[in-house]
Design an enzyme around this catalytic site. Structure first.
Site, PDB file in Angstrom:
ATOM      1  N   SER A   1      43.738  34.504  39.433  1.00 31.30           N
ATOM      2  CA  SER A   1      44.018  34.809  38.049  1.00 31.30           C
ATOM      3  C   SER A   1      42.790  34.735  37.130  1.00 31.30           C
ATOM      4  CB  SER A   1      45.087  33.849  37.534  1.00 31.30           C
ATOM      5  OG  SER A   1      44.610  32.524  37.505  1.00 31.30           O
TER       6      SER A   1
ATOM      7  N   SER B   1      42.711  30.839  42.426  1.00 37.28           N
ATOM      8  CA  SER B   1      42.354  31.633  41.243  1.00 37.28           C
ATOM      9  C   SER B   1      40.911  31.559  40.777  1.00 37.28           C
ATOM     10  CB  SER B   1      43.252  31.255  40.075  1.00 37.28           C
ATOM     11  OG  SER B   1      44.456  31.961  40.181  1.00 37.28           O
TER      12      SER B   1
ATOM     13  N   LYS C   1      37.872  30.553  30.451  1.00 36.74           N
ATOM     14  CA  LYS C   1      39.188  31.122  30.767  1.00 36.74           C
ATOM     15  C   LYS C   1      40.178  30.764  29.665  1.00 36.74           C
ATOM     16  CE  LYS C   1      42.555  31.380  34.585  1.00 36.74           C
ATOM     17  NZ  LYS C   1      42.919  30.897  35.938  1.00 36.74           N
TER      18      LYS C   1
HETATM   19  N1  GLN Z   1      47.599  33.804  43.082  1.00 41.55           N
HETATM   20  C1  GLN Z   1      48.185  32.502  43.104  1.00 41.55           C
HETATM   21  C2  GLN Z   1      49.446  32.511  42.265  1.00 41.55           C
HETATM   22  O1  GLN Z   1      49.769  33.537  41.778  1.00 41.55           O
HETATM   23  C3  GLN Z   1      47.215  31.479  42.621  1.00 41.55           C
HETATM   24  C4  GLN Z   1      47.093  31.395  41.163  1.00 41.55           C
HETATM   25  C5  GLN Z   1      46.137  30.326  40.698  1.00 41.55           C
HETATM   26  O2  GLN Z   1      45.368  29.760  41.472  1.00 41.55           O
HETATM   27  N2  GLN Z   1      46.243  30.020  39.425  1.00 41.55           N
HETATM   28  O3  GLN Z   1      50.101  31.537  42.098  1.00 41.55           O
END
Ligand code: GLN
Length: 448
Positions: free
Chosen positions: A128, A152, A52
């Site tokens: 994400s 995410s 990532k």
């Molecule tokens: N979707 C969540 C957010 O937008 C989680 C994101 C994540 O785990 N990095 O904060």
């Protein structure tokens, strides 16, 4: 590595999982490893892996999918997880797309364009860590690393039909992970199978003097521990995780999974996590507050994009940030800055911290009587690209079932548990006690 690049060349102009490829270096490493191969090499030796793009890789561009870091071409060091992977000789084939600074649930906020779901290219892969999940689902790599602050790793794993684990907070070093919300962030493995997942986690765990929140946990051999079967396993199923908000096809798949566990000798009962309904509100306050502080370093002077406009010092900060951060990142910074501002701290931040403790206590109470907690990973399956992009609240609700786990600091995995009639994957979430990844793997492996 050859096969990996062949597949990337075939499919990545459609899937768009990668931001940056590391082809020349990866092929060179593969040649060197070929020559050194012997009987004592590790199980991950020579395996192509995707990373990532918020995990810092020495000499390989690391952007966090933001214009802010578009020119961060030559990082000076490797994140601790990358150093650990180097020790077992995996080969990084490239850096994977994500929501900008890991804020999002669909990989639509990346500066580098949207990643698509390999199961159906009209749909999002989740986020994400959407590139991490899609690259594994599309067969471009066997393994990838993602990061999980509120879901995410698990949500994109669920949407893309792969296996993704968010380890216990503290099990894996976050040194070299570009911080979003430091009290929640964890790095974890995304793979096709549970066994692969266990091998990859094994390689990256451990205390690190460069991350004071990492701990030296007693780590078993996961791939051995997972073989035990689930006879006698006690499963708690939170009623809050199967209420009206959950799509009927998702619910049906989870019920079928529970039936299978019964057949395998486990038992399950309904339990309650009564404070779950406050998790979303607490999470967006806490994570945005922490993000507003963490992202302050990107000011065009110390780090990140600097404006070309000829302006004074204060305006260099303002213009650089205005130009280089996307809408969603700005929304979080504003929310967080507001919540932390003088006079509001007690009303928002402190209150959210108290709610966090209540949520953690909910889990501890259930774990007095049960070995694992099982429910869906997400209330729905993948949605269409563009469907929720203008609606932050609907997007935030994607993580309603994953966020409580980050707030409590416990580990959880998402594994595939079927397809909808429309052919989209459904994720089963298995939650464990602090540092009990072994029981999670055991439960997940028995299902596979
Ligand atoms: N979707 C969540 C957010 O937008 C989680 C994101 C994540 O785990 N990095 O904060």
């Amino acid at each position: 590595v050859d096969a990996s690049f062949k597949r990337i060349n075939e499919v990545d102009d459609k899937v768009k999982a990668f931001v940056t490829l590391n082809e020349e270096e990866a092929r060179k490493q593969a040649k060197e490893l070929d020559e050194k191969l012997n009987d004592e090499t590790s199980i991950l030796y020579g395996m192509p892996i995707g990373i990532k793009d918020n995990i810092v890789t020495k000499g390989l561009r690391t952007t966090s999918a933001s214009r802010m870091l578009d020119n961060f071409n030559d990082p000076l060091y490797d994140a601790t997880v990358i150093q650990k992977l180097n020790e077992v000789n995996t080969i990084t084939v490239g850096k994977l797309n994500m929501d900008e600074f890991a804020m999002g649930s669909s990989t639509e906020t990346s500066f580098y364009g949207k990643t698509r779901n390999p199961w159906n290219l009209d749909y999002v892969p989740g986020g994400s860590s959407g590139g991490s999940a899609a690259s594994v689902a599309a067969g471009e790599v066997f393994f990838s690393l993602g990061s999980d602050t509120g879901g995410s790793i698990r949500q994109p794993a669920a949407f893309s039909g792969v296996v993704g684990l968010k380890p216990t907070y503290g099990l894996v070093s976050r040194f070299g992970l570009i911080a979003f919300a430091s009290s929640l962030d964890q790095i974890g493995p995304i793979t096709r199978t549970v066994e692969d997942n266990a091998h990859l986690l094994q390689a990256i765990v451990g205390a690190d003097k460069l991350d004071a929140t990492s701990v030296n946990a007693d780590v078993p051999n996961y791939s051995e521990a997972m073989q035990q079967g689930v006879k006698g396993l006690r499963i708690g199923v939170p009623k809050e995780y199967l209420d009206e908000g959950v799509n009927p096809e998702v619910k049906e798949a989870v019920m079928a999974a529970l039936k299978k566990y019964e057949e395998l000798g486990a038992t399950w009962e309904e339990v309650s996590l009564p404070h779950s309904k406050y998790a979303l509100a607490a999470y967006y306050l806490l994570s945005s507050s922490e993000a507003s502080a963490n992202l302050a370093r990107f000011d065009g002077i110390r780090y990140g994009h600097r404006t070309d406009k000829r302006v004074d010092m204060i305006d260099v900060y303002k213009e650089s940030r205005a130009e280089a951060f996307g809408e969603e990142v700005k929304r979080r910074i504003m929310l967080g800055t507001f919540a932390l501002s003088s006079g509001y701290y007690d009303a928002y931040y402190k209150k959210a911290q108290k709610v966090r403790t209540l949520i953690k206590n909910d889990f501890e109470k259930v774990f007095e009587d049960y070995d694992v907690i099982i429910g869906p990973t997400t209330p729905t399956v993948a949605f269409k690209i563009g469907e929720n992009v203008d609606d932050p609240l609907t997007m935030y609700a994607q993580d309603i079932l994953t966020i409580p786990i980050n707030l409590a600091g416990v580990p959880a995995i998402s594994i595939p548990c079927g397809l909808t009639e429309a052919g989209l994957p459904i994720g089963l979430q298995i939650i464990g006690k602090h540092f009990d990844e072994a029981t999670i793997y055991r439960t997940a492996y028995a299902f596979e």
